[in-house]
Design a protein around this motif. Structure first.
Motif, PDB file in Angstrom:
ATOM      1  N   ALA A   1     -22.485 -58.356  31.701  1.00 25.38           N
ATOM      2  CA  ALA A   1     -22.207 -57.141  30.938  1.00 25.38           C
ATOM      3  C   ALA A   1     -22.677 -55.898  31.693  1.00 25.38           C
ATOM      4  N   ASP A   2     -23.820 -55.982  32.336  1.00 24.35           N
ATOM      5  CA  ASP A   2     -24.318 -54.852  33.130  1.00 24.35           C
ATOM      6  C   ASP A   2     -23.376 -54.549  34.284  1.00 24.35           C
ATOM      7  N   LEU A   3     -22.895 -55.584  34.930  1.00 20.92           N
ATOM      8  CA  LEU A   3     -21.963 -55.406  36.041  1.00 20.92           C
ATOM      9  C   LEU A   3     -20.662 -54.771  35.561  1.00 20.92           C
ATOM     10  N   LEU A   4     -20.134 -55.248  34.432  1.00 15.16           N
ATOM     11  CA  LEU A   4     -18.888 -54.687  33.906  1.00 15.16           C
ATOM     12  C   LEU A   4     -19.079 -53.244  33.427  1.00 15.16           C
ATOM     13  N   THR A   5     -20.223 -52.951  32.822  1.00 13.20           N
ATOM     14  CA  THR A   5     -20.495 -51.590  32.363  1.00 13.20           C
ATOM     15  C   THR A   5     -20.591 -50.641  33.544  1.00 13.20           C
ATOM     16  N   THR A   6     -21.269 -51.079  34.580  1.00 13.35           N
ATOM     17  CA  THR A   6     -21.387 -50.250  35.782  1.00 13.35           C
ATOM     18  C   THR A   6     -20.010 -50.033  36.412  1.00 13.35           C
ATOM     19  N   GLY A   7     -19.173 -51.042  36.400  1.00 14.41           N
ATOM     20  CA  GLY A   7     -17.829 -50.917  36.958  1.00 14.41           C
ATOM     21  C   GLY A   7     -16.914 -50.078  36.090  1.00 14.41           C
ATOM     22  N   ALA A   8     -17.195 -50.013  34.798  1.00 12.76           N
ATOM     23  CA  ALA A   8     -16.335 -49.250  33.890  1.00 12.76           C
ATOM     24  C   ALA A   8     -16.554 -47.751  34.019  1.00 12.76           C
ATOM     25  N   ARG A   9     -17.721 -47.335  34.444  1.00 10.93           N
ATOM     26  CA  ARG A   9     -18.008 -45.898  34.546  1.00 10.93           C
ATOM     27  C   ARG A   9     -17.038 -45.159  35.468  1.00 10.93           C
ATOM     28  N   PRO A  10     -16.819 -45.637  36.701  1.00  7.63           N
ATOM     29  CA  PRO A  10     -15.857 -44.924  37.557  1.00  7.63           C
ATOM     30  C   PRO A  10     -14.438 -44.960  37.001  1.00  7.63           C
ATOM     31  N   VAL A  11     -14.085 -46.053  36.341  1.00 10.56           N
ATOM     32  CA  VAL A  11     -12.746 -46.147  35.754  1.00 10.56           C
ATOM     33  C   VAL A  11     -12.594 -45.098  34.654  1.00 10.56           C
ATOM     34  N   LEU A  12     -13.615 -44.932  33.827  1.00  7.80           N
ATOM     35  CA  LEU A  12     -13.551 -43.925  32.766  1.00  7.80           C
ATOM     36  C   LEU A  12     -13.522 -42.509  33.341  1.00  7.80           C
ATOM     37  N   ARG A  13     -14.265 -42.266  34.410  1.00  5.40           N
ATOM     38  CA  ARG A  13     -14.229 -40.946  35.043  1.00  5.40           C
ATOM     39  C   ARG A  13     -12.840 -40.641  35.595  1.00  5.40           C
ATOM     40  N   LEU A  14     -12.227 -41.631  36.235  1.00  2.00           N
ATOM     41  CA  LEU A  14     -10.887 -41.449  36.774  1.00  2.00           C
ATOM     42  C   LEU A  14      -9.880 -41.242  35.655  1.00  2.00           C
ATOM     43  N   SER A  15     -10.044 -41.958  34.568  1.00  2.00           N
ATOM     44  CA  SER A  15      -9.166 -41.782  33.418  1.00  2.00           C
ATOM     45  C   SER A  15      -9.283 -40.375  32.855  1.00  2.00           C
ATOM     46  N   ARG A  16     -10.509 -39.883  32.729  1.00  2.00           N
ATOM     47  CA  ARG A  16     -10.724 -38.529  32.219  1.00  2.00           C
ATOM     48  C   ARG A  16     -10.091 -37.497  33.158  1.00  2.00           C
ATOM     49  N   LEU A  17     -10.220 -37.708  34.463  1.00  2.00           N
ATOM     50  CA  LEU A  17      -9.610 -36.796  35.427  1.00  2.00           C
ATOM     51  C   LEU A  17      -8.091 -36.792  35.291  1.00  2.00           C
ATOM     52  N   CYS A  18      -7.504 -37.976  35.137  1.00  2.00           N
ATOM     53  CA  CYS A  18      -6.050 -38.066  34.972  1.00  2.00           C
ATOM     54  C   CYS A  18      -5.592 -37.393  33.686  1.00  2.00           C
ATOM     55  N   MET A  19      -6.360 -37.553  32.604  1.00  2.00           N
ATOM     56  CA  MET A  19      -5.995 -36.902  31.337  1.00  2.00           C
ATOM     57  C   MET A  19      -6.055 -35.383  31.471  1.00  2.00           C
ATOM     58  N   GLU A  20      -7.067 -34.874  32.174  1.00  2.00           N
ATOM     59  CA  GLU A  20      -7.169 -33.428  32.384  1.00  2.00           C
ATOM     60  C   GLU A  20      -5.982 -32.910  33.196  1.00  2.00           C
ATOM     61  N   ARG A  21      -5.597 -33.663  34.214  1.00  2.00           N
ATOM     62  CA  ARG A  21      -4.456 -33.241  35.031  1.00  2.00           C
ATOM     63  C   ARG A  21      -3.163 -33.325  34.229  1.00  2.00           C
ATOM     64  N   ALA A  22      -3.034 -34.329  33.372  1.00  2.00           N
ATOM     65  CA  ALA A  22      -1.831 -34.479  32.552  1.00  2.00           C
ATOM     66  C   ALA A  22      -1.715 -33.332  31.560  1.00  2.00           C
ATOM     67  N   ARG A  23      -2.836 -32.837  31.070  1.00  2.00           N
ATOM     68  CA  ARG A  23      -2.795 -31.706  30.132  1.00  2.00           C
ATOM     69  C   ARG A  23      -2.206 -30.462  30.792  1.00  2.00           C
ATOM     70  N   GLU A  24      -2.463 -30.309  32.093  1.00  2.00           N
ATOM     71  CA  GLU A  24      -1.918 -29.156  32.799  1.00  2.00           C
ATOM     72  C   GLU A  24      -0.393 -29.197  32.841  1.00  2.00           C
ATOM     73  N   TRP A  25       0.172 -30.392  32.824  1.00  2.00           N
ATOM     74  CA  TRP A  25       1.619 -30.535  32.945  1.00  2.00           C
ATOM     75  C   TRP A  25       2.308 -30.754  31.606  1.00  2.00           C
ATOM     76  N   ASP A  26       1.561 -30.744  30.519  1.00  2.00           N
ATOM     77  CA  ASP A  26       2.146 -30.960  29.198  1.00  2.00           C
ATOM     78  C   ASP A  26       2.722 -29.645  28.684  1.00  2.00           C
ATOM     79  N   PRO A  27       4.046 -29.520  28.570  1.00  2.00           N
ATOM     80  CA  PRO A  27       4.632 -28.240  28.171  1.00  2.00           C
ATOM     81  C   PRO A  27       4.242 -27.817  26.755  1.00  2.00           C
ATOM     82  N   ARG A  28       3.834 -28.767  25.905  1.00  2.00           N
ATOM     83  CA  ARG A  28       3.411 -28.386  24.554  1.00  2.00           C
ATOM     84  C   ARG A  28       2.134 -27.562  24.571  1.00  2.00           C
TER      85      ARG A  28
END
Length: 70
Positions: A26-53
């Protein structure tokens, strides 16, 4: 009586080893999930820039006071 105690000790050690392995995994998976969540947050921020709404529209009176994040 002594045999029952030995069996219970063996079961206790097996359960403790299993729990240690699960906690380590669980510790290994939690540590591995942190960069994935950071990358996901970065992608969501970039997607907001391109959302015409979310683009500012001059004819929308809410555009000045509305929070731009959904």
């Amino acid at each position: 009586m002594i045999a029952a105690a030995a069996v219970l000790r063996a079961v206790a050690h097996a359960l403790q080893s299993t729990a240690d392995g699960l906690l380590w995994g669980a510790d290994l998976l939690t540590t591995g999930a942190r960069p994935v969540l950071r990358l996901s947050r970065l992608c969501m921020e970039r997607a907001r820039e391109w959302d015409p709404r979310l683009w500012d529209r001059d004819h929308d009176p809410r555009s000045d006071t509305r929070d731009r994040r959904p």
